[in-house]
Scaffold this motif. Structure first.
Motif, short mmCIF file in Angstrom:
data_model
loop_
_atom_site.label_atom_id
_atom_site.label_comp_id
_atom_site.label_asym_id
_atom_site.label_seq_id
_atom_site.Cartn_x
_atom_site.Cartn_y
_atom_site.Cartn_z
N PHE A 83 42.24 42.34 39.49
CA PHE A 83 41.49 41.46 38.59
C PHE A 83 40.27 42.26 38.18
N THR A 84 40.29 42.77 36.94
CA THR A 84 39.25 43.70 36.51
C THR A 84 38.71 43.34 35.14
N ARG A 85 37.52 43.85 34.87
CA ARG A 85 36.92 43.67 33.55
C ARG A 85 37.79 44.40 32.53
N ALA A 86 38.09 43.73 31.43
CA ALA A 86 38.91 44.35 30.38
C ALA A 86 38.20 45.58 29.83
N LEU A 87 38.97 46.59 29.53
CA LEU A 87 38.43 47.85 29.04
C LEU A 87 37.67 47.65 27.72
N TYR A 88 38.24 46.85 26.84
CA TYR A 88 37.61 46.60 25.54
C TYR A 88 37.26 45.13 25.40
N PRO A 89 35.98 44.80 25.19
CA PRO A 89 35.60 43.39 25.03
C PRO A 89 36.25 42.80 23.78
N ASP A 90 36.51 41.53 23.82
CA ASP A 90 37.02 40.80 22.66
C ASP A 90 35.90 40.71 21.63
N PRO A 91 36.17 40.97 20.34
CA PRO A 91 35.09 40.96 19.34
C PRO A 91 34.39 39.60 19.20
N TRP A 92 35.06 38.50 19.49
CA TRP A 92 34.45 37.18 19.35
C TRP A 92 34.02 36.60 20.70
N TYR A 93 34.77 36.90 21.73
CA TYR A 93 34.55 36.28 23.04
C TYR A 93 33.66 37.13 23.94
N GLY A 94 33.65 38.43 23.70
CA GLY A 94 32.86 39.34 24.53
C GLY A 94 33.63 39.81 25.74
N ASP A 95 32.89 40.18 26.80
CA ASP A 95 33.53 40.67 28.03
C ASP A 95 34.39 39.58 28.67
N TYR A 96 35.47 40.00 29.26
CA TYR A 96 36.34 39.07 29.98
C TYR A 96 37.10 39.85 31.05
N MET A 97 37.71 39.13 31.95
CA MET A 97 38.49 39.72 33.04
C MET A 97 39.98 39.64 32.69
N GLU A 98 40.73 40.61 33.20
CA GLU A 98 42.18 40.56 33.01
C GLU A 98 42.88 40.78 34.35
N SER A 99 44.03 40.17 34.46
CA SER A 99 44.85 40.25 35.67
C SER A 99 45.99 41.22 35.42
N LEU A 100 46.20 42.12 36.37
CA LEU A 100 47.23 43.13 36.23
C LEU A 100 47.91 43.38 37.58
N TRP A 101 49.18 43.67 37.53
CA TRP A 101 49.87 44.23 38.69
C TRP A 101 49.64 45.72 38.60
N PHE A 102 49.71 46.41 39.71
CA PHE A 102 49.63 47.86 39.64
C PHE A 102 50.55 48.49 40.66
N VAL A 103 50.99 49.69 40.30
CA VAL A 103 51.80 50.53 41.18
C VAL A 103 51.10 51.88 41.18
N ARG A 104 50.73 52.37 42.34
CA ARG A 104 50.13 53.70 42.43
C ARG A 104 51.24 54.66 42.79
#
Length: 157
Positions: A58-79
């Motif tokens: 659960f991390t801060r999105a790399l690129y903020p939304d132009p209208w909403y601003g910063d937001y968090m995104e949920s991702l699965w990951f495999v290292r």
């Protein structure tokens, strides 16, 4: 004849979305394919011996939304271990996998996978797209580097 008329009315099929990814877990390993990765010559498949972690982030999105601003995104990951020997985190969109119905090959090849860890990460993510203090990684499975890699079975020649 009707199919030719229908095809004419609909036009040609749209080109493949270069950012669309296909993710697969099978007995051979983990595969993430996309037109963009193929065009760039990036590695797209890793055998299970090269998978070192699986989890939820659960991390801060790399690129903020132009209208909403910063937001968090949920991702699965495999290292995974890459051809050059380095470890790389491969992110997978949350909607691609369901913690309650993970692919059988993933469960089989990651013995001891801790589903409670995944559920804990998802519970934090459910607090919302602006829950910045919830940022984190929940590693549900990690390869024990002290243990030797599993030996492949006999070649079915």
């Amino acid at each position: 004849m009707w199919s030719r008329i229908k095809r004419f009315m609909n036009g040609p099929p749209p080109p493949e979305d270069p950012l669309r990814e296909t993710v697969r877990f099978d007995d051979a390993g983990f595969t993430r394919q996309s037109e963009l990765a193929r065009a760039m010559g990036l590695q797209e498949s890793w055998p299970w011996r090269d998978v070192h972690e699986f989890g939820f982030a659960f991390t801060r999105a790399l690129y903020p939304d132009p209208w909403y601003g910063d937001y968090m995104e949920s991702l699965w990951f495999v290292r995974v271990r890459c051809d050059d020997g380095d470890l790389m985190r491969v992110d997978i969109e949350e909607q691609v996998l369901d913690a309650a119905h993970l692919p059988p090959a993933l469960l089989h090849h990651l013995p001891g996978l801790d589903l409670d860890v995944l559920r804990a990460g998802q519970a934090v993510a459910r607090r919302g797209l602006r829950h910045f203090e919830g940022e984190g990684e929940w590693v549900a499975w990690r390869r024990d580097d002290a243990a030797p890699p599993p030996t492949p079975g006999p070649d079915p020649a």
